[in-house]
Design a protein around this motif. Structure first.
Motif, PDB file in Angstrom:
ATOM      1  N   ILE A 245     -39.993  89.199  31.559  1.00  0.00           N
ATOM      2  CA  ILE A 245     -39.374  89.968  30.470  1.00  0.00           C
ATOM      3  C   ILE A 245     -40.362  91.017  29.961  1.00  0.00           C
ATOM      4  CG2 ILE A 245     -38.290  89.850  28.211  1.00  0.00           C
ATOM      5  CD1 ILE A 245     -36.654  88.453  30.301  1.00  0.00           C
ATOM      6  N   TYR A 246     -41.604  90.612  29.786  1.00  0.00           N
ATOM      7  CA  TYR A 246     -42.634  91.558  29.328  1.00  0.00           C
ATOM      8  C   TYR A 246     -42.871  92.659  30.368  1.00  0.00           C
ATOM      9  CZ  TYR A 246     -43.746  88.353  25.518  1.00  0.00           C
ATOM     10  OH  TYR A 246     -43.676  87.562  24.391  1.00  0.00           O
ATOM     11  N   TYR A 247     -42.816  92.279  31.637  1.00  0.00           N
ATOM     12  CA  TYR A 247     -42.990  93.283  32.692  1.00  0.00           C
ATOM     13  C   TYR A 247     -41.877  94.326  32.634  1.00  0.00           C
ATOM     14  CZ  TYR A 247     -42.180  95.339  37.272  1.00  0.00           C
ATOM     15  OH  TYR A 247     -41.914  96.212  38.282  1.00  0.00           O
ATOM     16  N   ARG A 248     -40.633  93.877  32.491  1.00  0.00           N
ATOM     17  CA  ARG A 248     -39.515  94.825  32.425  1.00  0.00           C
ATOM     18  C   ARG A 248     -39.623  95.720  31.192  1.00  0.00           C
ATOM     19  NH1 ARG A 248     -37.271  94.294  37.546  1.00  0.00           N
ATOM     20  NH2 ARG A 248     -37.585  92.112  38.105  1.00  0.00           N
ATOM     21  N   ARG A 267     -49.920  93.808  29.889  1.00  0.00           N
ATOM     22  CA  ARG A 267     -51.033  92.851  29.739  1.00  0.00           C
ATOM     23  C   ARG A 267     -50.504  91.457  29.436  1.00  0.00           C
ATOM     24  NH1 ARG A 267     -55.052  96.547  25.986  1.00  0.00           N
ATOM     25  NH2 ARG A 267     -56.295  97.481  27.675  1.00  0.00           N
ATOM     26  N   ARG A 268     -49.518  91.391  28.551  1.00  0.00           N
ATOM     27  CA  ARG A 268     -48.937  90.089  28.231  1.00  0.00           C
ATOM     28  C   ARG A 268     -48.251  89.483  29.466  1.00  0.00           C
ATOM     29  NH1 ARG A 268     -49.612  85.451  26.147  1.00  0.00           N
ATOM     30  NH2 ARG A 268     -47.745  84.427  25.289  1.00  0.00           N
ATOM     31  N   THR A 270     -49.106  89.869  32.581  1.00  0.00           N
ATOM     32  CA  THR A 270     -50.117  89.346  33.505  1.00  0.00           C
ATOM     33  C   THR A 270     -50.849  88.137  32.923  1.00  0.00           C
ATOM     34  OG1 THR A 270     -51.709  90.999  32.682  1.00  0.00           O
ATOM     35  CG2 THR A 270     -50.460  91.561  34.662  1.00  0.00           C
ATOM     36  N   GLU A 271     -50.872  88.012  31.602  1.00  0.00           N
ATOM     37  CA  GLU A 271     -51.437  86.791  30.992  1.00  0.00           C
ATOM     38  C   GLU A 271     -50.554  85.580  31.304  1.00  0.00           C
ATOM     39  OE1 GLU A 271     -51.734  87.606  26.856  1.00  0.00           O
ATOM     40  OE2 GLU A 271     -53.425  88.997  27.046  1.00  0.00           O
ATOM     41  N   LEU A 272     -49.245  85.777  31.204  1.00  0.00           N
ATOM     42  CA  LEU A 272     -48.308  84.680  31.444  1.00  0.00           C
ATOM     43  C   LEU A 272     -48.135  84.398  32.936  1.00  0.00           C
ATOM     44  CD1 LEU A 272     -45.634  85.680  28.780  1.00  0.00           C
ATOM     45  CD2 LEU A 272     -47.094  83.650  28.702  1.00  0.00           C
ATOM     46  N   THR A 273     -48.163  85.447  33.741  1.00  0.00           N
ATOM     47  CA  THR A 273     -48.003  85.304  35.197  1.00  0.00           C
ATOM     48  C   THR A 273     -49.082  86.144  35.883  1.00  0.00           C
ATOM     49  OG1 THR A 273     -46.353  87.075  35.079  1.00  0.00           O
ATOM     50  CG2 THR A 273     -45.526  84.817  35.179  1.00  0.00           C
ATOM     51  N   PRO A 274     -50.288  85.599  36.027  1.00  0.00           N
ATOM     52  CA  PRO A 274     -51.412  86.396  36.551  1.00  0.00           C
ATOM     53  C   PRO A 274     -51.179  86.976  37.943  1.00  0.00           C
ATOM     54  CG  PRO A 274     -52.178  84.312  35.604  1.00  0.00           C
ATOM     55  CD  PRO A 274     -50.689  84.231  35.673  1.00  0.00           C
ATOM     56  N   HIS A 275     -50.347  86.325  38.742  1.00  0.00           N
ATOM     57  CA  HIS A 275     -50.136  86.790  40.110  1.00  0.00           C
ATOM     58  C   HIS A 275     -48.867  87.624  40.255  1.00  0.00           C
ATOM     59  CE1 HIS A 275     -53.492  84.346  41.149  1.00  0.00           C
ATOM     60  NE2 HIS A 275     -52.884  83.213  40.843  1.00  0.00           N
ATOM     61  N   HIS A 276     -48.340  88.113  39.131  1.00  0.00           N
ATOM     62  CA  HIS A 276     -47.158  88.975  39.162  1.00  0.00           C
ATOM     63  C   HIS A 276     -47.602  90.335  39.708  1.00  0.00           C
ATOM     64  CE1 HIS A 276     -43.574  91.100  38.109  1.00  0.00           C
ATOM     65  NE2 HIS A 276     -43.085  90.149  37.321  1.00  0.00           N
ATOM     66  N   ALA A 279     -46.228  93.626  38.087  1.00  0.00           N
ATOM     67  CA  ALA A 279     -46.799  93.891  36.757  1.00  0.00           C
ATOM     68  C   ALA A 279     -48.198  94.489  36.897  1.00  0.00           C
ATOM     69  CB  ALA A 279     -46.842  92.604  35.942  1.00  0.00           C
ATOM     70  N   ASN A 280     -48.983  93.961  37.813  1.00  0.00           N
ATOM     71  CA  ASN A 280     -50.328  94.504  38.025  1.00  0.00           C
ATOM     72  C   ASN A 280     -50.285  95.922  38.591  1.00  0.00           C
ATOM     73  OD1 ASN A 280     -52.650  92.429  37.518  1.00  0.00           O
ATOM     74  ND2 ASN A 280     -51.015  91.212  38.431  1.00  0.00           N
TER      75      ASN A 280
END
Length: 515
Positions: A245-248, A267-268, A270-276, A279-280
């Motif tokens: 959701i944060y990525y979108r 940033r949020r 990647t904090e919740l899903t570091p391997h997204h 998002a990176n």
């Protein structure tokens, strides 16, 4: 010379001595060959022993045994749950509720292959039941069988147009095929018929974002991006810990040129899903946009170590390193672009970057070859023409330099004209003529996905428009209908599980959570 007779040795001893010497030589040769064979065998065994995995320690064996025991216990536990349901179906094979319960249990166990026959049996018992058909469509969705899933959903919504779950599944299928305009329309129906289902808003919002982001200037679709941002912010109240959701949200804000807010959301994410990975990748773009190239390089290097064959990462890092004045850094950037090109050989933007770097490094022949290949793939962008004009000018061939300069001017004018028409479409969103021009222009630019959506916009405004219908047929003949399935921004597994439905809730929600 003393003869053998005089020396007291009989003449018959001379041949015997020769035979003894020959025998000794053969023995020595045989021994050497035997030693060589033994040595070769030893080397072969050593080489193969190195290839074998190391022998696990007692502690490792204990862990493996424990894991196996846990898996066997879980399998027995699942079987214990399944046994009464299977027995119930056997006792009353025409009882739909038993088959629904068994299908749900199979789905929870991850056995969609076993759930499918139960659902198919329900459709035979109740042909008009929309839920079982929708559940089958969601299994096809989870299997990646887009066309089958779409066909089933369309049949359901024709027969039962108020089935919100069928509309939602259809929207998800269309999204995965990259048909964002159609996904938006289906998701709107899902929201209308299931207004309390947050997943309907999720699919609608993500479809809006990707629809807008496919255009060269997403700001021309700011209305869609603003709607998506509003709905995604509301969804944080439902899924506050979902990184996607944060990525979108970050992607929507980036499209609206709000880079600071976009960075905060990314940033949020990647904090919740570091391997997204997506998002990176987007965070790299935002860092570059706000002038923090060092941080962008750090993120790119870290992600590239995890995904060494990702074309977007290779290109992103290459773009950043290409700005460095050090020839060694430029050479590394070139290698990154070349590696990316091996993975994506028809990406003309990579060829443009390779040509620019080869030119910068003084390799004019290699630069020329890259730009010419770029034009072969896509003749409708100005960079290679401009650079070929520069190369021929340096070589003193004024005729060729003028030729490419003239082409570059024309292509650049077309590019600017497209931007102007896009801006005009924002002011006049219901103009059939503007959408037709955009559709045909994007078709020429080999962007069939955008061209398709523009033709569909025309048919929304003028359902009988013949030019739009013929344009869609041309795109279908070119393979345009399927071209976007490889470019879609994927919905990560389990990113937004779909709510329960009145019947078969587990099977419906589980299959669709593979968005």
């Amino acid at each position: 010379m003393i003869s053998s007779r005089e020396a007291g040795a009989p003449e018959t001893q001379r041949p015997a001595a020769g035979r003894a010497t020959g025998k000794l030589l053969w023995l020595l040769l045989g021994g050497a060959l035997l030693l060589a064979a033994v040595w070769g065998l030893r080397q072969y065994l050593l080489a193969n022993i190195k290839m074998l995995p190391p022998v696990p320690s007692d502690a490792q064996i204990a862990v493996l045994l424990k894991q196996k025991q846990q898996q066997e216990a879980e399998a027995r536990k699942q079987q214990q749950k399944l046994a009464p349901l299977q027995a119930a179906v056997q006792r009353a094979p025409s009882e739909v509720k038993h088959r629904w319960a068994l299908a749900d249990a199979y789905q929870k166990a991850g056995r969609l292959d076993l759930a499918l026959p139960q659902l198919q049996a329900i459709t035979r018992l109740r042909p008009g039941d929309p839920w079982s058909h929708t559940a089958i469509a969601q299994i096809r969705l989870a299997e990646g069988r887009w066309q089958d899933a779409e066909a089933i959903c369309r049949q359901v919504v024709r027969r039962s147009p108020r089935t919100g779950q069928a509309w939602l599944t259809l929207a998800t299928v269309l999204y995965h095929q990259g048909r964002y305009f159609e996904a938006i329309r289906a998701a709107r129906q899902a929201v209308h018929h299931s207004p309390k289902n947050p997943s309907a808003y999720y699919v609608l919002a993500t479809s809006y974002v990707e629809y807008a982001m496919q255009y060269p200037n997403p700001q021309t679709r700011s209305d869609e991006l603003n709607i998506a941002r509003r709905d995604l912010r509301r969804l944080l109240g439902v899924w506050p810990d979902k990184g996607d959701i944060y990525y979108r949200l970050g992607r929507a804000c980036y499209g609206l040129r709000d880079s600071k807010t976009a960075l905060r959301y990314l940033r949020r994410a990647t904090e919740l899903t570091p391997h997204h990975l997506d998002a990176n990748l987007h965070m790299i773009r935002v860092y570059r946009a706000i002038g923090q190239g060092d941080k962008a390089v750090q993120v790119a290097e870290k992600q590239l170590a995890r995904h060494p064959r990702n074309v977007e990462l290779l290109a992103a890092l290459g773009h950043m390193l290409a700005t460095d004045a050090d020839p060694k850094t430029a050479q590394r950037a070139l290698q990154l672009f070349q590696t990316a090109l091996q993975l994506s050989p028809n990406d003309f933007t990579l060829l443009d970057q390779i040509g620019l770097l080869q030119q910068r490094l003084g390799r004019m022949d290699e630069a020329q070859a890259a730009f010419e290949r770029s034009i072969e793939i896509n003749a409708e962008h100005s960079i290679p023409y401009q650079q070929l004009a520069s190369i021929w000018s340096r070589r003193g061939d004024r005729k060729k330099a003028a030729y490419y300069a003239h082409l570059a001017t024309g292509i650049a004018s077309n590019e600017q004209q497209l931007k102007d028409i896009e801006s005009l479409s924002r002011l006049k969103p219901n103009s059939v003529a503007i959408h037709l021009v955009l559709a045909e222009r994007y078709s020429i630019l080999r962007r069939p996905e955008v061209a398709r959506d523009e033709y569909l916009q025309v048919l929304r405004l003028d359902p009988n428009n013949e030019r739009a219908r013929k344009g869609l047929l041309r795109l279908a003949a070119m393979g345009g209908a399927d071209s976007r399935s490889t470019q879609t921004q994927a919905m990560p597994q389990g990113s937004a599980p779909i709510n329960s439905t009145p019947r078969g809730s587990a099977i419906v929600s589980g299959a669709a959570s593979g968005m």
